[in-house]
Structure formats: structure tokens, C-alpha cells
Design a protein around this motif. Structure first.
Motif, mmCIF file in Angstrom:
data_model
loop_
_atom_site.group_PDB
_atom_site.id
_atom_site.type_symbol
_atom_site.label_atom_id
_atom_site.label_comp_id
_atom_site.label_asym_id
_atom_site.label_seq_id
_atom_site.Cartn_x
_atom_site.Cartn_y
_atom_site.Cartn_z
ATOM 1 N N TYR A 43 -105.977 24.089 71.024
ATOM 2 C CA TYR A 43 -105.829 24.194 69.575
ATOM 3 C C TYR A 43 -106.941 25.050 68.978
ATOM 4 O O TYR A 43 -106.699 25.891 68.120
ATOM 5 C CB TYR A 43 -105.842 22.786 68.982
ATOM 6 N N THR A 47 -98.165 20.602 73.001
ATOM 7 C CA THR A 47 -97.352 21.117 71.898
ATOM 8 C C THR A 47 -97.695 20.534 70.529
ATOM 9 O O THR A 47 -97.488 21.191 69.518
ATOM 10 C CB THR A 47 -95.857 20.865 72.154
ATOM 11 N N TYR A 48 -98.224 19.327 70.468
ATOM 12 C CA TYR A 48 -98.410 18.644 69.186
ATOM 13 C C TYR A 48 -99.272 19.425 68.183
ATOM 14 O O TYR A 48 -98.879 19.625 67.039
ATOM 15 C CB TYR A 48 -99.002 17.244 69.394
ATOM 16 N N GLY A 56 -100.381 24.717 63.396
ATOM 17 C CA GLY A 56 -100.246 26.152 63.552
ATOM 18 C C GLY A 56 -101.470 26.765 64.203
ATOM 19 O O GLY A 56 -102.509 26.143 64.330
ATOM 20 N N ASP A 63 -100.206 22.597 67.975
ATOM 21 C CA ASP A 63 -99.623 23.851 67.505
ATOM 22 C C ASP A 63 -98.499 23.604 66.506
ATOM 23 O O ASP A 63 -98.406 24.267 65.483
ATOM 24 C CB ASP A 63 -99.081 24.684 68.668
ATOM 25 N N GLU A 64 -97.646 22.642 66.819
ATOM 26 C CA GLU A 64 -96.513 22.349 65.935
ATOM 27 C C GLU A 64 -96.971 21.761 64.607
ATOM 28 O O GLU A 64 -96.357 21.998 63.577
ATOM 29 C CB GLU A 64 -95.544 21.382 66.618
ATOM 30 N N THR A 65 -98.045 21.005 64.637
ATOM 31 C CA THR A 65 -98.513 20.324 63.433
ATOM 32 C C THR A 65 -99.329 21.236 62.526
ATOM 33 O O THR A 65 -99.127 21.263 61.326
ATOM 34 C CB THR A 65 -99.360 19.096 63.816
#
Length: 188
Positions: free
Chosen positions: A162, A93-94, A100, A96-98
Motif C-alpha cells: 500500500y 487487494t483490500y 487507491g 488498494d480497493e479501499t
């Protein structure tokens, strides 16, 4: 000293938000960052004389955020398997959340360089924080991989998510859990 840190931190935070909106380092101007941070241009230039200085500070901020988030994800886990599972979830998740989904497509060269520079430190951190858990990975137990190699493989898998976003990140997580020898729940 406190004012300096507060100003510099506010500038970096504003630059990160602006970068997320713009989607490209090339579109990031110091003037726009000063406006977004609500500081004067001389204040911005006092801490970040060049755009490159600011980009280095942004990278350091994101790196710090990564390590703090990983430590937080591991904080409540008491078993090696629980810590490894939490770290794998965090990895998926990191990025994508950071950054995009579109970020690596906009600036692939910069993205790959950044990930290449980060990989050795992230691998060493994973080994330090999760060494005993990674030692339980079947390929490590069998002597086919070292703890360091296994840690690097998990990081590279997350990087691939990513660089080439998966429409189903939960499937990637399930595959990584399976490779780690963790109990895998069926995707819902």
C-alpha cells in the motif's frame, strides 16, 4: 434510534466516497459531506460536530469493513492452508480497493499513523481467526517466529504494498504464499 444510525451511516458513506474522489482528508469539508450525503448541515453537525469526529467515524467504518471482508474471505475455506491463502489474497487487494494507489502519497503522515494504530488489532484478529493456519508457516513450525510475529509480518508486507505500490500485486501475493509455505503457482 434507527433514523440516527441511517443518517450517520449515510453521512459516513458519503464522506468515504468524497474522500476517494478528493484524495485528501485536508480537502474534506463538512459542507461538502452534507451535500454529498444529501442531508442538511444541522443534521450532519448533530452527529459529527467536528471534522475530526467525522474522520474518526470514517476510520471506524473502514476498520469494520476490513474485518467483515476478512471474515467473508475466510467463510468458505475449510482448511488451514485455504484460510491462510484467502487471508493473504484479501490483504493484497483490500488496501488498494479501499484507498487507491495515490492515497498514501498524498498524506503519508496520516497514513502511517493510521496503519500504526491498526496493526496491533489487526494482528490480534489474524491470530484469532488464523492461528492454526499461521502455526503451519515454516518459520513458526521451526520455532523461529511466534504465530503473532508471523501474522504481523504478513500485515506489514501488505502495508508495504500500500505504501509503495507494486506494479504486479500478484507477484507480492506469490511471495507471501511462498513465505507461508503454501503451494505457489507460477504467475501467468
Amino acid at each position: 434510534m434507527g433514523e440516527r444510525n441511517a443518517s450517520a451511516d449515510a453521512i459516513v458513506a458519503a464522506a468515504c466516497r468524497l474522500l476517494a474522489e478528493l484524495g485528501s482528508h485536508d480537502k474534506l469539508s463538512l459542507s461538502a459531506v452534507a451535500e454529498a450525503a444529501r442531508v442538511s448541515r444541522p443534521t450532519l453537525y448533530r452527529w459529527f460536530a467536528t471534522r475530526e469526529d467525522l474522520l474518526v467515524a470514517i476510520a471506524a467504518h473502514q476498520e469494520k469493513r476490513f474485518y467483515e471482508g476478512l471474515a467473508e474471505a475466510l467463510d468458505t475455506e475449510t482448511t488451514p492452508a485455504g484460510r491462510l491463502d484467502a487471508a493473504l489474497r484479501y490483504l493484497v487487494t483490500y488496501l488498494d480497493e479501499t484507498f487507491g494507489v495515490a492515497s498514501p502519497l498524498i498524506e503519508p503522515g496520516m497514513t502511517v499513523r493510521s496503519l500504526t494504530v491498526s496493526l496491533p488489532k489487526q494482528t490480534a484478529t489474524w491470530v484469532r481467526l488464523l492461528g492454526d493456519a499461521i502455526a503451519r508457516v515454516p518459520a513458526v513450525r521451526a520455532g523461529e517466529l511466534s504465530v503473532e510475529q508471523a501474522a504481523e509480518i504478513f500485515l506489514r508486507l501488505a502495508y508495504s504494498h500500500y505504501l509503495i505500490p507494486s506494479p504486479a500485486p500478484e507477484v507480492l501475493l506469490q511471495c507471501m504464499r511462498s513465505m507461508a509455505g503454501l503451494r505457489v503457482k507460477s504467475p501467468a
